[in-house]
Motif scaffolding. Structure first.
Motif, PDB file in Angstrom:
ATOM      1  N   PHE A 160       0.829  -1.205   0.000  1.00 49.17           N
ATOM      2  CA  PHE A 160       0.000   0.000   0.000  1.00 49.17           C
ATOM      3  C   PHE A 160       0.865   1.257   0.000  1.00 49.17           C
ATOM      4  N   TYR A 161       1.835   1.326   0.921  1.00 46.04           N
ATOM      5  CA  TYR A 161       2.678   2.525   1.006  1.00 46.04           C
ATOM      6  C   TYR A 161       3.484   2.730  -0.267  1.00 46.04           C
ATOM      7  N   THR A 162       3.928   1.652  -0.887  1.00 44.73           N
ATOM      8  CA  THR A 162       4.659   1.760  -2.154  1.00 44.73           C
ATOM      9  C   THR A 162       3.772   2.380  -3.221  1.00 44.73           C
ATOM     10  N   GLN A 163       2.530   1.904  -3.334  1.00 45.79           N
ATOM     11  CA  GLN A 163       1.621   2.447  -4.342  1.00 45.79           C
ATOM     12  C   GLN A 163       1.242   3.892  -4.014  1.00 45.79           C
ATOM     13  N   LEU A 164       1.055   4.189  -2.735  1.00 46.66           N
ATOM     14  CA  LEU A 164       0.712   5.550  -2.327  1.00 46.66           C
ATOM     15  C   LEU A 164       1.822   6.521  -2.736  1.00 46.66           C
ATOM     16  N   LYS A 165       3.067   6.123  -2.521  1.00 44.91           N
ATOM     17  CA  LYS A 165       4.196   6.996  -2.862  1.00 44.91           C
ATOM     18  C   LYS A 165       4.324   7.211  -4.362  1.00 44.91           C
ATOM     19  N   ILE A 166       3.803   6.300  -5.153  1.00 49.28           N
ATOM     20  CA  ILE A 166       3.780   6.483  -6.609  1.00 49.28           C
ATOM     21  C   ILE A 166       2.708   7.512  -6.974  1.00 49.28           C
ATOM     22  N   LYS A 167       1.615   7.522  -6.231  1.00 48.74           N
ATOM     23  CA  LYS A 167       0.468   8.368  -6.556  1.00 48.74           C
ATOM     24  C   LYS A 167       0.595   9.804  -6.060  1.00 48.74           C
ATOM     25  N   ILE A 168       1.334  10.021  -4.972  1.00 49.17           N
ATOM     26  CA  ILE A 168       1.423  11.354  -4.375  1.00 49.17           C
ATOM     27  C   ILE A 168       2.831  11.561  -3.819  1.00 49.17           C
ATOM     28  N   ALA A 169       3.302  12.778  -3.914  1.00 49.50           N
ATOM     29  CA  ALA A 169       4.637  13.106  -3.400  1.00 49.50           C
ATOM     30  C   ALA A 169       4.585  13.146  -1.876  1.00 49.50           C
ATOM     31  N   ILE A 170       5.285  12.215  -1.283  1.00 49.16           N
ATOM     32  CA  ILE A 170       5.366  12.120   0.177  1.00 49.16           C
ATOM     33  C   ILE A 170       6.819  12.378   0.563  1.00 49.16           C
ATOM     34  N   PRO A 171       7.045  13.141   1.635  1.00 53.73           N
ATOM     35  CA  PRO A 171       8.427  13.453   2.036  1.00 53.73           C
ATOM     36  C   PRO A 171       9.239  12.191   2.334  1.00 53.73           C
ATOM     37  N   PHE A 204       8.881  10.332   5.665  1.00 57.63           N
ATOM     38  CA  PHE A 204       7.607   9.681   5.966  1.00 57.63           C
ATOM     39  C   PHE A 204       7.850   8.275   6.494  1.00 57.63           C
ATOM     40  N   GLY A 205       7.293   7.978   7.651  1.00 59.94           N
ATOM     41  CA  GLY A 205       7.392   6.634   8.211  1.00 59.94           C
ATOM     42  C   GLY A 205       6.188   5.827   7.769  1.00 59.94           C
ATOM     43  N   ASN A 206       6.414   4.654   7.298  1.00 57.55           N
ATOM     44  CA  ASN A 206       5.315   3.828   6.770  1.00 57.55           C
ATOM     45  C   ASN A 206       4.461   3.284   7.905  1.00 57.55           C
ATOM     46  N   ASN A 207       3.638   4.166   8.468  1.00 62.74           N
ATOM     47  CA  ASN A 207       2.723   3.757   9.526  1.00 62.74           C
ATOM     48  C   ASN A 207       1.501   4.671   9.511  1.00 62.74           C
ATOM     49  N   LEU A 208       0.470   4.267  10.221  1.00 63.57           N
ATOM     50  CA  LEU A 208      -0.791   4.992  10.182  1.00 63.57           C
ATOM     51  C   LEU A 208      -0.704   6.381  10.816  1.00 63.57           C
ATOM     52  N   ASP A 209       0.117   6.538  11.851  1.00 59.37           N
ATOM     53  CA  ASP A 209       0.290   7.864  12.452  1.00 59.37           C
ATOM     54  C   ASP A 209       0.901   8.838  11.455  1.00 59.37           C
ATOM     55  N   ILE A 237     -10.596  -5.829   3.141  1.00 58.36           N
ATOM     56  CA  ILE A 237     -11.301  -4.914   4.033  1.00 58.36           C
ATOM     57  C   ILE A 237     -11.023  -5.300   5.480  1.00 58.36           C
ATOM     58  N   ASP A 238     -10.979  -6.596   5.773  1.00 56.74           N
ATOM     59  CA  ASP A 238     -10.629  -7.061   7.119  1.00 56.74           C
ATOM     60  C   ASP A 238      -9.165  -6.774   7.441  1.00 56.74           C
ATOM     61  N   THR A 239      -8.278  -7.113   6.513  1.00 55.48           N
ATOM     62  CA  THR A 239      -6.834  -6.944   6.731  1.00 55.48           C
ATOM     63  C   THR A 239      -6.465  -5.479   6.936  1.00 55.48           C
ATOM     64  N   PHE A 240      -7.072  -4.609   6.160  1.00 52.73           N
ATOM     65  CA  PHE A 240      -6.723  -3.192   6.182  1.00 52.73           C
ATOM     66  C   PHE A 240      -7.741  -2.349   6.962  1.00 52.73           C
ATOM     67  N   GLN A 241      -8.449  -2.978   7.900  1.00 54.12           N
ATOM     68  CA  GLN A 241      -9.467  -2.270   8.667  1.00 54.12           C
ATOM     69  C   GLN A 241      -8.892  -1.054   9.399  1.00 54.12           C
ATOM     70  N   SER A 242      -7.710  -1.168   9.968  1.00 55.90           N
ATOM     71  CA  SER A 242      -7.119  -0.027  10.674  1.00 55.90           C
ATOM     72  C   SER A 242      -6.807   1.120   9.715  1.00 55.90           C
ATOM     73  N   LEU A 243      -6.397   0.803   8.504  1.00 57.11           N
ATOM     74  CA  LEU A 243      -6.153   1.817   7.478  1.00 57.11           C
ATOM     75  C   LEU A 243      -7.469   2.493   7.087  1.00 57.11           C
ATOM     76  N   ILE A 244      -8.502   1.708   6.876  1.00 56.74           N
ATOM     77  CA  ILE A 244      -9.812   2.252   6.514  1.00 56.74           C
ATOM     78  C   ILE A 244     -10.334   3.162   7.625  1.00 56.74           C
TER      79      ILE A 244
END
Length: 87
Positions: free
Chosen positions: A17-28, A31-36, A62-69
Motif C-alpha cells: 500500500f505505502y509503495t503504491q501511495l508513494k507512486i500516486k502522491i509526493a510524500i516526504p 515519511f514513516g510507513n505507519n498509520l500515524d 477490508i478485514d486486513t486493512f481495517q485499521s487503514l480504513i
C-alpha cells in the motif's frame, strides 16, 4: 481537487500500500510507513482538497486493512477537505 486512486487488486501488505501511495502522491522522504505518519501527512502537509479512493478491495482486504480504513474515515471526518471512499 486532487484525486488519489489506489488499486487494491495489486496490494497484499501494508508495504505494498505505502509503495503504491508513494507512486500516486509526493510524500516526504522522512515519511514513516505507519498509520500515524499517514494521518499526520494528510491532515497537515497534503495539498487539499483531496479525494481518496481505494478500489478493488476484496472482503479479505477490508478485514486486513481495517485499521487503514478507519484512519482514512477519521481523516475525512476531521478534515472536511478530504473525502474518502473504498470499494
Amino acid at each position: 481537487m486532487n484525486n488519489i486512486s489506489i488499486d487494491f487488486s495489486e496490494i497484499k501488505t501494508f508495504n505494498d500500500f505505502y509503495t503504491q501511495l508513494k507512486i500516486k502522491i509526493a510524500i516526504p522522504n522522512y515519511f514513516g510507513n505507519n498509520l500515524d505518519a499517514l494521518y499526520d501527512f494528510f491532515s497537515g502537509e497534503a495539498s487539499l482538497p483531496l479525494d481518496i479512493k481505494f478500489n478493488n478491495m476484496s472482503t479479505e482486504q477490508i478485514d486486513t486493512f481495517q485499521s487503514l480504513i478507519e484512519t482514512m474515515k477519521a481523516l475525512s471526518t476531521e478534515v472536511p477537505e478530504i473525502s474518502f471512499h473504498y470499494y
